[in-house]
Motif scaffolding. Structure first.
Motif, PDB file in Angstrom:
ATOM      1  N   SER B  88       0.922  -1.175   0.020  1.00  0.00           N
ATOM      2  CA  SER B  88       0.105  -0.050  -0.110  1.00  0.00           C
ATOM      3  C   SER B  88       0.958   1.304  -0.030  1.00  0.00           C
ATOM      4  CB  SER B  88      -0.778   0.026   1.248  1.00  0.00           C
ATOM      5  OG  SER B  88      -1.282   1.314   1.303  1.00  0.00           O
ATOM      6  N   LYS B  89       0.520   2.273  -0.744  1.00  0.00           N
ATOM      7  CA  LYS B  89       1.232   3.399  -0.886  1.00  0.00           C
ATOM      8  C   LYS B  89       0.960   4.337   0.312  1.00  0.00           C
ATOM      9  CE  LYS B  89       3.169   3.639  -5.138  1.00  0.00           C
ATOM     10  NZ  LYS B  89       3.833   2.186  -5.105  1.00  0.00           N
ATOM     11  N   GLU B  90      -0.434   4.208   0.874  1.00  0.00           N
ATOM     12  CA  GLU B  90      -0.659   5.040   2.252  1.00  0.00           C
ATOM     13  C   GLU B  90      -0.103   4.559   3.446  1.00  0.00           C
ATOM     14  OE1 GLU B  90      -3.755   3.728   0.032  1.00  0.00           O
ATOM     15  OE2 GLU B  90      -2.868   5.186  -1.090  1.00  0.00           O
ATOM     16  N   ASP B  91       0.148   3.253   3.362  1.00  0.00           N
ATOM     17  CA  ASP B  91       0.740   2.584   4.813  1.00  0.00           C
ATOM     18  C   ASP B  91       1.410   1.472   4.248  1.00  0.00           C
ATOM     19  OD1 ASP B  91       1.315   1.236   6.776  1.00  0.00           O
ATOM     20  OD2 ASP B  91      -0.693   1.310   7.977  1.00  0.00           O
ATOM     21  N   GLU B  92       2.601   1.464   4.275  1.00  0.00           N
ATOM     22  CA  GLU B  92       3.613   0.604   3.630  1.00  0.00           C
ATOM     23  C   GLU B  92       3.763  -0.598   4.569  1.00  0.00           C
ATOM     24  OE1 GLU B  92       7.074   1.767   1.870  1.00  0.00           O
ATOM     25  OE2 GLU B  92       6.375   3.582   0.827  1.00  0.00           O
ATOM     26  N   ARG B  93       2.968  -0.650   5.608  1.00  0.00           N
ATOM     27  CA  ARG B  93       3.233  -1.934   6.281  1.00  0.00           C
ATOM     28  C   ARG B  93       2.107  -2.985   5.832  1.00  0.00           C
ATOM     29  NH1 ARG B  93       1.209   0.222  11.992  1.00  0.00           N
ATOM     30  NH2 ARG B  93      -0.056   1.118  10.538  1.00  0.00           N
ATOM     31  N   LYS B  94       1.185  -2.370   4.983  1.00  0.00           N
ATOM     32  CA  LYS B  94       0.085  -3.293   4.370  1.00  0.00           C
ATOM     33  C   LYS B  94       0.542  -3.725   2.917  1.00  0.00           C
ATOM     34  CE  LYS B  94      -3.498  -1.134   7.049  1.00  0.00           C
ATOM     35  NZ  LYS B  94      -4.917   0.008   7.052  1.00  0.00           N
ATOM     36  N   VAL B  95      -0.022  -5.036   2.829  1.00  0.00           N
ATOM     37  CA  VAL B  95      -0.033  -5.399   1.245  1.00  0.00           C
ATOM     38  C   VAL B  95      -1.398  -5.757   0.811  1.00  0.00           C
ATOM     39  CG1 VAL B  95       0.686  -7.489   0.154  1.00  0.00           C
ATOM     40  CG2 VAL B  95       2.541  -6.533   1.671  1.00  0.00           C
ATOM     41  N   MET B  96      -1.487  -4.973  -0.172  1.00  0.00           N
ATOM     42  CA  MET B  96      -3.003  -5.110  -0.951  1.00  0.00           C
ATOM     43  C   MET B  96      -3.069  -6.311  -1.820  1.00  0.00           C
ATOM     44  SD  MET B  96      -3.951  -2.303   0.449  1.00  0.00           S
ATOM     45  CE  MET B  96      -5.782  -2.427  -0.114  1.00  0.00           C
ATOM     46  N   VAL B  97      -4.181  -7.156  -1.690  1.00  0.00           N
ATOM     47  CA  VAL B  97      -4.270  -8.337  -2.654  1.00  0.00           C
ATOM     48  C   VAL B  97      -5.538  -8.049  -3.591  1.00  0.00           C
ATOM     49  CG1 VAL B  97      -4.342 -10.836  -2.599  1.00  0.00           C
ATOM     50  CG2 VAL B  97      -3.554  -9.683  -0.617  1.00  0.00           C
ATOM     51  N   HIS B  98      -5.208  -8.390  -4.849  1.00  0.00           N
ATOM     52  CA  HIS B  98      -6.497  -7.873  -5.479  1.00  0.00           C
ATOM     53  C   HIS B  98      -6.417  -9.146  -6.886  1.00  0.00           C
ATOM     54  CE1 HIS B  98      -4.230  -5.888  -8.765  1.00  0.00           C
ATOM     55  NE2 HIS B  98      -3.580  -5.272  -7.758  1.00  0.00           N
ATOM     56  N   LEU B  99      -7.778  -9.084  -7.305  1.00  0.00           N
ATOM     57  CA  LEU B  99      -7.710 -10.164  -8.351  1.00  0.00           C
ATOM     58  C   LEU B  99      -7.116  -9.777  -9.708  1.00  0.00           C
ATOM     59  CD1 LEU B  99     -11.355 -11.285  -7.881  1.00  0.00           C
ATOM     60  CD2 LEU B  99      -9.394 -12.801  -7.421  1.00  0.00           C
ATOM     61  N   THR B 100      -6.582 -10.807 -10.357  1.00  0.00           N
ATOM     62  CA  THR B 100      -6.266 -10.544 -11.832  1.00  0.00           C
ATOM     63  C   THR B 100      -7.448 -10.740 -12.609  1.00  0.00           C
ATOM     64  OG1 THR B 100      -5.484 -12.638 -12.111  1.00  0.00           O
ATOM     65  CG2 THR B 100      -3.877 -11.060 -11.409  1.00  0.00           C
ATOM     66  N   THR B 101      -7.315 -10.389 -13.879  1.00  0.00           N
ATOM     67  CA  THR B 101      -8.567 -10.811 -14.800  1.00  0.00           C
ATOM     68  C   THR B 101      -8.667 -12.216 -14.779  1.00  0.00           C
ATOM     69  OG1 THR B 101      -7.800  -9.159 -16.336  1.00  0.00           O
ATOM     70  CG2 THR B 101      -9.297 -10.611 -17.128  1.00  0.00           C
ATOM     71  N   LYS B 102      -7.541 -13.183 -14.725  1.00  0.00           N
ATOM     72  CA  LYS B 102      -7.830 -14.717 -14.749  1.00  0.00           C
ATOM     73  C   LYS B 102      -8.280 -15.042 -13.474  1.00  0.00           C
ATOM     74  CE  LYS B 102      -4.616 -18.975 -14.908  1.00  0.00           C
ATOM     75  NZ  LYS B 102      -3.231 -19.254 -14.798  1.00  0.00           N
ATOM     76  N   GLY B 103      -8.028 -14.310 -12.265  1.00  0.00           N
ATOM     77  CA  GLY B 103      -8.813 -14.733 -11.110  1.00  0.00           C
ATOM     78  C   GLY B 103     -10.147 -14.527 -10.994  1.00  0.00           C
ATOM     79  N   GLU B 104     -10.543 -13.491 -11.618  1.00  0.00           N
ATOM     80  CA  GLU B 104     -11.897 -12.880 -11.612  1.00  0.00           C
ATOM     81  C   GLU B 104     -12.831 -13.841 -12.627  1.00  0.00           C
ATOM     82  OE1 GLU B 104     -14.274 -10.426 -10.251  1.00  0.00           O
ATOM     83  OE2 GLU B 104     -12.517  -8.879 -10.659  1.00  0.00           O
ATOM     84  N   GLU B 105     -12.126 -14.432 -13.770  1.00  0.00           N
ATOM     85  CA  GLU B 105     -12.608 -15.240 -14.600  1.00  0.00           C
ATOM     86  C   GLU B 105     -13.166 -16.575 -14.114  1.00  0.00           C
ATOM     87  OE1 GLU B 105     -11.102 -13.148 -18.765  1.00  0.00           O
ATOM     88  OE2 GLU B 105     -10.228 -14.804 -18.163  1.00  0.00           O
ATOM     89  N   LEU B 106     -12.322 -16.795 -13.249  1.00  0.00           N
ATOM     90  CA  LEU B 106     -12.456 -18.394 -12.437  1.00  0.00           C
ATOM     91  C   LEU B 106     -13.724 -18.421 -11.792  1.00  0.00           C
ATOM     92  CD1 LEU B 106      -9.454 -20.113 -10.843  1.00  0.00           C
ATOM     93  CD2 LEU B 106     -10.569 -20.649 -12.820  1.00  0.00           C
ATOM     94  N   ARG B 107     -14.391 -17.216 -11.451  1.00  0.00           N
ATOM     95  CA  ARG B 107     -15.537 -17.032 -10.819  1.00  0.00           C
ATOM     96  C   ARG B 107     -16.691 -17.920 -11.421  1.00  0.00           C
ATOM     97  NH1 ARG B 107     -20.268 -14.066  -9.267  1.00  0.00           N
ATOM     98  NH2 ARG B 107     -20.254 -13.331  -6.874  1.00  0.00           N
ATOM     99  N   GLU B 108     -16.717 -17.582 -12.679  1.00  0.00           N
ATOM    100  CA  GLU B 108     -17.885 -18.066 -13.577  1.00  0.00           C
ATOM    101  C   GLU B 108     -17.529 -19.837 -13.425  1.00  0.00           C
ATOM    102  OE1 GLU B 108     -19.908 -16.257 -14.978  1.00  0.00           O
ATOM    103  OE2 GLU B 108     -21.106 -18.071 -15.754  1.00  0.00           O
TER     104      GLU B 108
END
Lengths: 148, 148
Positions: B88-108
């Motif tokens: 995270s830029k705001e708080d460098e202790r934190k690590v943001m985790v988000h989906l890639t397109t591939k991860g998003e697509e697995l939902r289907e």
DNA sequence: GATATTTAAGTTGTGCACAATTTAATTTTA
DNA sequence: TAAAATTAAATTGTGCACAACTTAAATATC
């Protein structure tokens, strides 16, 4: 329930069981630490306190574990002086597992655990019994589905 | 119930929950194998499909897991192209985790799993719901006991 | 504003779980 | 009874879980 709702974590029975199992194990830890046991090792002792001697195979059938898990686990327990492993003379494919005196004696110290855990669970005797029966049925069912 | 009965494996709620959890995971395996996922990785995706972005800490709070488990697990998922981890830029202790397109697509592809699992469980809609509520309450209770 | 405390993630080490394979003994069947 | 099939443990390799510790950043307190 639509697909969107169905995929929410809060609606997963699997997750509540998985998380519950791990939290229950955590609840046992301080008690088992005192006995120098891990949770799966405690389960092995429960079986041996009842049967005194068994095979790796039979132990696995009771605990739903295979030799890949049990062999190293039993070696650690043997190292700790709790059990003895020896090849059967009648059938040399089998390995007999039995308690040592030390393993036998731990039973006395462990005897307070069930009451303590039942109290911590916050369930009444009736709720506990109902939950136990419900689980064993679910376990039986899923196990038979998985066998196919 | 006397001490002798209490120490029998068949009377342990802990064991039926523990064994059930593992059998349920086994039930998911063939479905998850097709998606190239392990069960805990599937749980991470359930959270991300709902929130899209989160931190390691928040993920751990939802799944009752710590960074010791999540960090290597998320690295493997990143390796597999399912998620992206960034400080995270705001708080460098934190690590943001988000989906890639591939991860998003697995939902289907995953959307069929809940129905299939519910069917395999052999529980009616009502039984399923009752079991889910019962478990979530037990989980909440034990978690709060463990916190102390 | 410097120091102490807290917080978030990562690292290290141990012990399961479990799939897949190997080894060796026993049983089946040709 | 020799060959094939089955059975029981052990082995190998991967991926969690989790305790204990480290590192670095943010917040609190003096």
């Amino acid at each position: 329930m639509n697909h969107n709702e169905q995929l929410k974590l809060e609606n997963q029975l699997c997750f509540s069981v998985y998380a519950c199992s791990r939290e229950i194990t955590k609840m046992y830890r301080p008690y088992l630490d005192q006995l120098g046991l891990t949770y799966p090792q405690y389960l092995v002792l429960l079986v041996l306190w009842e049967h005194h001697e068994t095979t790796v195979k039979a132990l696995g059938a009771e605990l739903y574990l295979d030799s890949g898990t049990l062999t190293p686990l039993l070696k650690r327990m043997e190292e700790a002086g709790l059990v003895k492993r020896e090849r059967s003379k009648e059938d040399e494919r089998k390995v007999m597992v039995h308690l040592t005196t030390k393993g036998e004696e731990l039973r006395e110290e462990a005897s307070i655990i069930p009451d303590a855990m039942a109290a911590n669970s916050g369930l009444s005797k009736e709720e506990f019994k109902k939950a136990l029966t419900g689980f064993q049925q679910l376990l039986d069912h899923i196990h038979s589905v998985n066998e196919k």
